[in-house]
Design an enzyme around this catalytic site. Structure first.
Site, mmCIF file in Angstrom:
data_model
loop_
_atom_site.group_PDB
_atom_site.id
_atom_site.type_symbol
_atom_site.label_atom_id
_atom_site.label_comp_id
_atom_site.label_asym_id
_atom_site.label_seq_id
_atom_site.Cartn_x
_atom_site.Cartn_y
_atom_site.Cartn_z
ATOM 1 N N MET A 34 0.733 -1.297 0.008
ATOM 2 C CA MET A 34 0.053 -0.001 0.084
ATOM 3 C C MET A 34 0.707 1.029 -0.102
ATOM 4 S SD MET A 34 -3.017 -1.138 2.679
ATOM 5 C CE MET A 34 -4.146 0.290 2.403
ATOM 6 N N HIS A 35 0.138 2.461 -0.224
ATOM 7 C CA HIS A 35 0.845 3.685 -0.002
ATOM 8 C C HIS A 35 1.769 4.210 -1.067
ATOM 9 C CE1 HIS A 35 -1.196 3.127 3.915
ATOM 10 N NE2 HIS A 35 -0.150 2.306 4.225
ATOM 11 N N ASP B 285 -2.465 -5.050 0.249
ATOM 12 C CA ASP B 285 -2.033 -6.601 0.802
ATOM 13 C C ASP B 285 -2.571 -6.995 1.805
ATOM 14 O OD1 ASP B 285 -0.823 -4.488 2.240
ATOM 15 O OD2 ASP B 285 1.250 -5.159 1.770
#
Length: 471
Positions: free
Chosen positions: A65-66, A222
């Site tokens: 992520m991110h 995830d």
């Protein structure tokens, strides 16, 4: 991972990637490397099971992520992606919350440097030419989706980690985007993770010998994908993941934030469901660091740790890359406390595994502050291979951990299940089921009394050292 119509695994493959740490607190990767690795893994699976691969009907993607993946108007990648464990944008978090005073009410989350929006503020200051050229901001898995389909699309769970999403409304927030100099035009369109999002490009379908069109679903970040892989979709379900980072994930039936203690309150990857997460940045990463220091394998570190278990072992603070829940402290650093000449490699190995368990206990306390209490959780990630770590975490957290079959690959399985839902329109309850339990780890009363004392010391150490970290 290739699965059949019942979500049984037919074949799987992986490819190693590297992370670039050009400066302290920086963490970057090349999106082209992700794409090359994806193609290599697909080729291996396709060669292993050509007939099954030819019958492919759905693709689901999961990813870290991110990460800020930046494209120009021609679809060129502008710079390496800035990753989830990059903490350079700490000052920009303060700036963002000043620009939007009610940002926590909108997003349900504290601004943290690992999230995507502060990275774009940093970019606008220090790489303004790159920022001006940005046409699309994609998350890692969504970059792969674009390469596969030609569509810019993301799902609710992954988008929750950007600080641009109104998590309660499950939609982009115009105010949060404007605060970072962006608009909806710079974002992918949003779908639920279990929804059909796009279709595989014809060139790949033909090249790979697939006989019909292939649906690509919204997919998931995830941890949300891992949750689907182990049957964690409804209120009361939970998982503990010990991968590079450490995550305690609890499914919720409503948006239930606790931003003051850095709890992540995100959308789940299925409709009308949310989840909470506590996140630490260096779980198995701490083991890899110690293994490198001792010049032994990670497996050897895990093997020697039980011999070091004692009330005199050093206390370890696993803040090698700063920390998220509950401290949100990018300046925090790793510490061994209480070392003497009598301590061995086994003591250090034990201390690292215990310190990670203690960090997860801090995270659980933050979830409890948001109203979540757990009786059990699935135990997943690379760390789930260690029964000793499982027993240690169960004793520290005070609830049962269950290691499921295939738990180390649960994110890929969850992504495949989301593709199954998108293609076949099946009911969630029939697809999102828990795999068989291989081992159960119960809290051990003998260990708990010692661990309680050491956990209290661990917590006092952070409080005592916080000002030194900031200095």
């Amino acid at each position: 991972m290739l699965t059949d119509a019942e979500s049984d695994i037919i074949a799987s493959s992986g490819a190693k990637l590297v992370v670039d740490n050009l400066h302290p607190q920086w963490s970057e990767q090349s999106p082209q490397d992700w794409w090359n690795a994806t193609l290599d893994a697909i080729a291996t699976v396709r060669n292993a099971q050509p007939r099954a691969f030819k019958a492919l009907r759905g693709i689901g993607l999961s990813g870290q992520m991110h990460g800020a993946t930046l494209l120009d108007r021609s679809g060129n990648v502008l710079r390496p992606a800035i990753l989830w464990n990059d903490t350079r944008a700490y000052a920009e978090c303060i700036e963002l919350e000043t620009l939007v005073p009610d940002s926590r009410a909108i997003t349900g989350n504290l601004a943290m440097p690992g999230f995507t929006a502060p990275k774009l503020l940093w970019l606008s200051k220090y790489e303004p030419a790159v920022f001006r050229a940005v046409q699309k901001v994609l998350l890692p898995k969504d970059y792969i989706a674009w390469r596969l389909t030609g569509e810019f699309v993301s799902d609710m769970s992954d988008a929750s980690g950007t600080l641009w999403l109104d998590v309660g409304k499950r939609d982009w927030s115009g105010r949060m985007l404007a605060a970072t100099g962006l608009s909806r035009a710079n974002m992918p369109r949003l779908v639920e993770g279990s929804e059909a999002a796009a279709t595989l490009r014809e060139e790949f379908r033909r090249e790979w010998g697939i006989d019909r069109s292939v649906t690509v679903c919204g997919g998931a970040g995830d941890n949300a994908a891992s949750a689907i892989g182990v049957g964690v979709a409804r209120r009361g379900d939970a998982l503990l993941s010990l991968g590079t980072s450490g995550v305690l994930f609890a499914a919720t039936a409503r948006h239930a934030p606790n931003p003051t203690q850095a709890v992540h309150a995100f959308c789940h990857c299925v409709p009308r469901q949310w989840h909470q997460m506590s996140v630490i940045l260096s779980a198995a990463a701490s083991l890899h660091w110690l293994a490198s220091l001792l010049k032994i394998s990670v497996a050897d570190v895990v093997d020697i740790a039980p011999a070091g278990q004692s009330e005199t072992a050093p206390i370890f603070l696993p803040y090698l890359n700063g920390e998220r829940t509950p401290h949100n402290d990018a300046a925090a650093r790793g510490v061994f406390y209480g070392m003497t000449a009598t301590h061995s490699a086994a003591h250090l190995a034990y201390s690292v595994m215990e310190g990670v368990a203690f960090a997860m206990a801090d995270g659980y306390a933050a979830l409890q502050g948001a109203g979540t209490t757990l009786d059990a959780a699935a135990f997943i990630g690379g760390g789930s291979r260690s029964a000793f770590w499982g027993r240690l975490c169960a004793s520290v957290l005070g609830f049962q951990l269950n290691r499921h079959e295939g738990s180390e690959m649960s994110a890929a399985l969850g992504a495949a299940r989301l593709a199954r839902l998108a293609h076949g329109g099946e009911d969630l309850s029939g697809v999102c089921v828990a795999p068989p339990v291989l081992e159960r780890y119960e809290p051990e009363a003998v260990s708990q009394s010692m661990l309680e004392i050491r956990l209290a010391r661990y917590r006092r150490l952070y409080g005592a050292l916080r000002s030194e970290f900031q200095a």
